[in-house]
Design a protein around this motif. Structure first.
Motif, PDB file in Angstrom:
ATOM      1  N   TYR A 163       0.852  -1.180   0.000  1.00 24.84           N
ATOM      2  CA  TYR A 163       0.000   0.000   0.000  1.00 24.84           C
ATOM      3  C   TYR A 163       0.893   1.237   0.000  1.00 24.84           C
ATOM      4  N   HIS A 164       0.750   2.075  -1.014  1.00 21.96           N
ATOM      5  CA  HIS A 164       1.522   3.320  -1.150  1.00 21.96           C
ATOM      6  C   HIS A 164       3.012   3.117  -0.871  1.00 21.96           C
ATOM      7  N   GLY A 165       3.606   2.142  -1.524  1.00 23.89           N
ATOM      8  CA  GLY A 165       5.041   1.899  -1.402  1.00 23.89           C
ATOM      9  C   GLY A 165       5.456   1.119  -0.165  1.00 23.89           C
ATOM     10  N   GLN A 166       4.529   0.853   0.731  1.00 24.36           N
ATOM     11  CA  GLN A 166       4.849   0.062   1.914  1.00 24.36           C
ATOM     12  C   GLN A 166       4.632  -1.410   1.623  1.00 24.36           C
ATOM     13  N   GLN A 167       5.490  -2.265   2.159  1.00 23.58           N
ATOM     14  CA  GLN A 167       5.379  -3.718   2.011  1.00 23.58           C
ATOM     15  C   GLN A 167       4.900  -4.314   3.337  1.00 23.58           C
ATOM     16  N   PHE A 168       4.034  -5.293   3.264  1.00 23.29           N
ATOM     17  CA  PHE A 168       3.530  -5.971   4.453  1.00 23.29           C
ATOM     18  C   PHE A 168       3.621  -7.485   4.264  1.00 23.29           C
ATOM     19  N   GLN A 169       3.643  -8.205   5.358  1.00 20.46           N
ATOM     20  CA  GLN A 169       3.583  -9.668   5.367  1.00 20.46           C
ATOM     21  C   GLN A 169       2.350 -10.082   6.178  1.00 20.46           C
ATOM     22  N   PRO A 170       1.158  -9.914   5.607  1.00 16.72           N
ATOM     23  CA  PRO A 170      -0.059 -10.176   6.388  1.00 16.72           C
ATOM     24  C   PRO A 170      -0.293 -11.665   6.630  1.00 16.72           C
ATOM     25  N   GLU A 171      -0.977 -11.932   7.719  1.00 14.10           N
ATOM     26  CA  GLU A 171      -1.434 -13.288   8.039  1.00 14.10           C
ATOM     27  C   GLU A 171      -2.876 -13.170   8.498  1.00 14.10           C
ATOM     28  N   LEU A 172      -3.798 -13.670   7.696  1.00 10.91           N
ATOM     29  CA  LEU A 172      -5.212 -13.623   8.047  1.00 10.91           C
ATOM     30  C   LEU A 172      -5.695 -15.060   8.182  1.00 10.91           C
ATOM     31  N   SER A 173      -6.110 -15.420   9.370  1.00  6.87           N
ATOM     32  CA  SER A 173      -6.501 -16.800   9.648  1.00  6.87           C
ATOM     33  C   SER A 173      -7.924 -16.837  10.195  1.00  6.87           C
ATOM     34  N   ILE A 174      -8.751 -17.665   9.583  1.00 10.36           N
ATOM     35  CA  ILE A 174     -10.136 -17.868  10.011  1.00 10.36           C
ATOM     36  C   ILE A 174     -10.264 -19.340  10.400  1.00 10.36           C
ATOM     37  N   GLY A 175     -10.730 -19.587  11.616  1.00 14.86           N
ATOM     38  CA  GLY A 175     -10.797 -20.942  12.143  1.00 14.86           C
ATOM     39  C   GLY A 175     -11.909 -21.790  11.548  1.00 14.86           C
ATOM     40  N   LYS A 176     -12.261 -22.835  12.258  1.00 16.08           N
ATOM     41  CA  LYS A 176     -13.314 -23.760  11.828  1.00 16.08           C
ATOM     42  C   LYS A 176     -14.653 -23.331  12.417  1.00 16.08           C
ATOM     43  N   ARG A 177     -15.729 -23.672  11.710  1.00 14.23           N
ATOM     44  CA  ARG A 177     -17.102 -23.386  12.160  1.00 14.23           C
ATOM     45  C   ARG A 177     -17.321 -21.898  12.413  1.00 14.23           C
ATOM     46  N   VAL A 178     -16.814 -21.066  11.490  1.00 11.97           N
ATOM     47  CA  VAL A 178     -16.957 -19.618  11.594  1.00 11.97           C
ATOM     48  C   VAL A 178     -18.121 -19.186  10.705  1.00 11.97           C
ATOM     49  N   PHE A 179     -18.955 -18.286  11.223  1.00  9.39           N
ATOM     50  CA  PHE A 179     -20.132 -17.812  10.505  1.00  9.39           C
ATOM     51  C   PHE A 179     -20.135 -16.292  10.452  1.00  9.39           C
ATOM     52  N   PHE A 180     -20.351 -15.742   9.258  1.00  8.11           N
ATOM     53  CA  PHE A 180     -20.492 -14.302   9.057  1.00  8.11           C
ATOM     54  C   PHE A 180     -21.908 -14.035   8.570  1.00  8.11           C
ATOM     55  N   SER A 181     -22.519 -12.976   9.057  1.00  4.71           N
ATOM     56  CA  SER A 181     -23.784 -12.521   8.510  1.00  4.71           C
ATOM     57  C   SER A 181     -23.480 -11.662   7.280  1.00  4.71           C
ATOM     58  N   ASP A 202     -11.761 -20.632  16.148  1.00  6.60           N
ATOM     59  CA  ASP A 202     -12.870 -21.549  15.907  1.00  6.60           C
ATOM     60  C   ASP A 202     -14.153 -21.057  16.581  1.00  6.60           C
ATOM     61  N   GLY A 203     -15.267 -21.226  15.883  1.00  5.97           N
ATOM     62  CA  GLY A 203     -16.577 -20.943  16.450  1.00  5.97           C
ATOM     63  C   GLY A 203     -16.984 -19.478  16.493  1.00  5.97           C
ATOM     64  N   VAL A 204     -16.240 -18.591  15.845  1.00  9.32           N
ATOM     65  CA  VAL A 204     -16.580 -17.172  15.857  1.00  9.32           C
ATOM     66  C   VAL A 204     -17.826 -16.936  15.005  1.00  9.32           C
ATOM     67  N   MET A 205     -18.733 -16.091  15.515  1.00  9.51           N
ATOM     68  CA  MET A 205     -19.928 -15.705  14.773  1.00  9.51           C
ATOM     69  C   MET A 205     -19.987 -14.181  14.730  1.00  9.51           C
ATOM     70  N   LEU A 206     -20.096 -13.605  13.535  1.00 11.78           N
ATOM     71  CA  LEU A 206     -20.180 -12.162  13.373  1.00 11.78           C
ATOM     72  C   LEU A 206     -21.551 -11.778  12.854  1.00 11.78           C
ATOM     73  N   GLY A 207     -22.171 -10.780  13.491  1.00 12.89           N
ATOM     74  CA  GLY A 207     -23.446 -10.255  13.024  1.00 12.89           C
ATOM     75  C   GLY A 207     -23.231  -9.323  11.839  1.00 12.89           C
ATOM     76  N   SER A 208     -24.277  -8.666  11.421  1.00 14.14           N
ATOM     77  CA  SER A 208     -24.215  -7.771  10.255  1.00 14.14           C
ATOM     78  C   SER A 208     -23.425  -6.499  10.551  1.00 14.14           C
ATOM     79  N   HIS A 209     -22.850  -5.941   9.481  1.00  9.30           N
ATOM     80  CA  HIS A 209     -22.174  -4.633   9.521  1.00  9.30           C
ATOM     81  C   HIS A 209     -20.988  -4.618  10.485  1.00  9.30           C
ATOM     82  N   VAL A 210     -20.067  -5.563  10.313  1.00  9.76           N
ATOM     83  CA  VAL A 210     -18.886  -5.659  11.174  1.00  9.76           C
ATOM     84  C   VAL A 210     -17.632  -5.364  10.358  1.00  9.76           C
TER      85      VAL A 210
END
Length: 140
Positions: A81-99, A114-122
């Protein structure tokens, strides 16, 4: 063993079609197949089912155990992003639900266990969009 697996798959299909109706079941089945093919682009993915519009960016930095999600989902691991370098790590577990209307952004590290549930508009992120240096109440 094969007959048991066939019966189990048939039972799941019957359940889907009963709950969604015929055309809804066909639509959901096609969405499942699309998500299955799309998941091959991710660093690691167990199962993925997103029922509506979605965008996933930075796939090589994203791991998903199992995710079911609604509509308008944005998951992004930002490498540059704008000349910056990143080493991101995005991990989503098992049985995860997003609205609906979920945005997950990562430049460093975001882990949904594991088991995270997110409601709407998060919105979940590990970064901001800089600082504001102009005039007014929000200037720094």
């Amino acid at each position: 063993m094969k007959n048991t697996a066939r019966r189990s798959a048939k039972a799941k299909l019957d359940e889907i079609f009963r709950g969604e109706g015929f055309f809804g079941g066909i639509s959901l089945l096609l969405r499942f197949l699309y998500c299955r093919v799309y998941s091959l682009r991710l660093r690691k993915c167990g199962s993925l089912l997103i029922r509506g519009k979605f965008s996933i960016r930075g796939e090589k930095f994203i791991s998903i155990g199992s995710l079911q999600a609604g509509n308008r989902i944005l998951i992004e691991a930002v490498e540059r992003y704008h000349g910056q370098q990143f080493q991101p790590e995005l991990s989503i577990g098992k049985r995860v639900f997003f609205s609906n209307d979920i945005h997950i952004g990562c430049t460093h590290r975001v882990i949904l266990e594991d088991g995270v549930m997110l409601g709407s508009h998060v919105y979940i992120t590990d970064h901001d969009h800089g600082t504001y240096g102009g005039e007014g109440p929000h200037s720094h």
